[in-house]
Design a protein around this motif. Structure first.
Motif, PDB file in Angstrom:
ATOM      1  N   ASN A 163      39.803  -9.908 -52.609  1.00 46.80           N
ATOM      2  CA  ASN A 163      39.739 -11.329 -52.944  1.00 46.80           C
ATOM      3  C   ASN A 163      40.322 -11.579 -54.332  1.00 46.80           C
ATOM      4  OD1 ASN A 163      37.761 -10.241 -54.581  1.00 46.80           O
ATOM      5  ND2 ASN A 163      36.042 -11.318 -53.635  1.00 46.80           N
ATOM      6  N   LEU A 174      42.184 -15.033 -55.504  1.00 39.95           N
ATOM      7  CA  LEU A 174      41.553 -16.342 -55.364  1.00 39.95           C
ATOM      8  C   LEU A 174      40.605 -16.628 -56.518  1.00 39.95           C
ATOM      9  CD1 LEU A 174      40.567 -16.367 -51.564  1.00 39.95           C
ATOM     10  CD2 LEU A 174      42.633 -17.301 -52.620  1.00 39.95           C
ATOM     11  N   ASP A 202      42.836 -11.853 -49.207  1.00 41.54           N
ATOM     12  CA  ASP A 202      43.638 -13.038 -49.485  1.00 41.54           C
ATOM     13  C   ASP A 202      45.110 -12.675 -49.485  1.00 41.54           C
ATOM     14  OD1 ASP A 202      44.755 -12.902 -52.474  1.00 41.54           O
ATOM     15  OD2 ASP A 202      42.773 -11.974 -52.474  1.00 41.54           O
ATOM     16  N   GLY A 226      47.088 -15.700 -54.752  1.00 46.13           N
ATOM     17  CA  GLY A 226      47.128 -16.123 -53.357  1.00 46.13           C
ATOM     18  C   GLY A 226      48.007 -17.330 -53.129  1.00 46.13           C
ATOM     19  N   ASP A 239      48.587 -16.347 -42.274  1.00 53.96           N
ATOM     20  CA  ASP A 239      47.437 -16.925 -42.961  1.00 53.96           C
ATOM     21  C   ASP A 239      46.696 -17.783 -41.939  1.00 53.96           C
ATOM     22  OD1 ASP A 239      45.727 -18.631 -44.450  1.00 53.96           O
ATOM     23  OD2 ASP A 239      46.981 -18.386 -46.226  1.00 53.96           O
ATOM     24  N   THR A 264      45.322 -12.897 -43.170  1.00 51.94           N
ATOM     25  CA  THR A 264      44.621 -13.224 -44.403  1.00 51.94           C
ATOM     26  C   THR A 264      43.804 -14.513 -44.292  1.00 51.94           C
ATOM     27  OG1 THR A 264      46.490 -14.511 -45.268  1.00 51.94           O
ATOM     28  CG2 THR A 264      46.463 -12.157 -45.782  1.00 51.94           C
ATOM     29  N   ILE A 265      42.897 -14.695 -45.233  1.00 43.94           N
ATOM     30  CA  ILE A 265      42.232 -15.936 -45.649  1.00 43.94           C
ATOM     31  C   ILE A 265      41.038 -16.398 -44.809  1.00 43.94           C
ATOM     32  CG2 ILE A 265      42.625 -18.438 -45.941  1.00 43.94           C
ATOM     33  CD1 ILE A 265      43.318 -16.715 -48.379  1.00 43.94           C
TER      34      ILE A 265
END
Length: 299
Positions: A12, A15, A98, A138, A226, A270-271
């Motif tokens: 992470n 972010l 991320d 990110g 994403d 991701t995300i």
């Protein structure tokens, strides 16, 4: 398709904190996807994991970027792992994390040759650090891997740019703001917003991308997915929600064309934030759609 290896990068680092003192929950994504049977559905030959350095919410003084030094160290380790898989002719199926996990993959690709990148995302992530309110990589990942930004991140191992700007296709953005979009519009990359993707048609758009990969004689391409490229009504558990987005029908059509291509060298997801999907229902739907589509062309 080559032998598939799931690679877990539970990071992470790219972010900001969603609230003071709370880390972004996306670092739990690999474990969350395991819980919801993605690993079982993909049935990889191997599963590898590389834990990220400790998260801080402190900006680096030289770059004004969050976790800059940790991101560099982590990217080096990620690149080593992915490079080894590519050298063994394996297919890395990478779970973030991320979008900053792209750095490691991009470095590995540069070490192997000349690759394209299809960046499937509800945002361009082609932001200059001067426009960033958070300093989170990110939101700049596509820009950084194509050589834009501070050399600490863009020139790791003296390999800048990891992906040539003209070999980047940024697809699916729906943050329609001129100042934001002009960064990608003024680059050498190909930019297909969600509106333009639908206007040109998914099949035509993807075939244009694949034709460019062939015509340029690139060694392959990487696929960045994403979760926020999906419609907010079916994928609200992301850090930066935006109205509209791809339906699963559109998403599956687009990815199916890419999964069929022998030039696809690997992908990353991701995300999707487990903290924002209390019941797991959104994740279950995502796992079902991505695994069903991928497995059609895996064997």
């Amino acid at each position: 398709m080559k032998e598939v290896c799931i690679v877990e990068f539970p990071s992470n680092l790219g972010l900001k904190e969603p609230q003071p003192g709370k880390e972004p929950g996306v670092k739990r994504l690999p474990d969350w996807l395991w819980k919801h049977n993605l690993h079982k559905a993909i049935d990889p030959k191997d599963i590898l994991r590389l834990d990220a350095p400790k998260y801080t919410n402190i900006r680096d003084t030289a770059t004004t970027i969050l976790n800059a030094n940790s991101l560099v160290d982590y990217a080096r380790e990620q690149a080593y792992l992915i490079n080894n898989l590519l050298s063994q002719n394996k297919f890395p199926f990478v779970l973030g994390g991320d979008c900053s996990i792209l750095l490691g993959a991009a470095i590995a690709l540069k070490q192997k040759g000349n690759y394209g990148l299809l960046y499937l995302d509800g945002h361009t992530d082609f932001m200059d650090v001067s426009l960033s309110e958070t300093g989170g990589v990110g939101g700049m990942a596509a820009s950084i891997v194509t050589g834009n930004g501070h050399h600490k991140l863009t020139n790791i191992l003296n390999l800048s740019p990891y992906i040539k700007e003209e070999n980047l296709w940024c697809v699916g953005n729906r943050e329609y703001d001129d100042e934001y979009e002009n960064e990608i519009r003024n680059s050498a990359a190909t930019y297909l917003s969600l509106h333009e993707l639908r206007k040109q048609g998914i099949s035509n758009s993807v075939q244009s991308f694949l034709s460019e990969i062939e015509n340029k004689n690139l060694d392959g391409f990487w696929l960045h997915i994403d979760a926020d490229v999906l419609n907010d009504s079916i994928m609200p558990c992301v850090d930066s929600r935006t109205p509209n987005g791809l339906t699963y029908e559109e998403f599956n059509e687009l990815t199916s064309y890419l999964f069929q291509s022998p030039k696809l060298s690997g992908l990353e997801i991701t995300i999707l934030d487990p903290d924002l999907d209390a019941t797991g229902n959104y994740t279950k739907d995502f796992v079902e759609n991505i695994s069903n589509t991928f497995n059609q062309f895996k064997n």
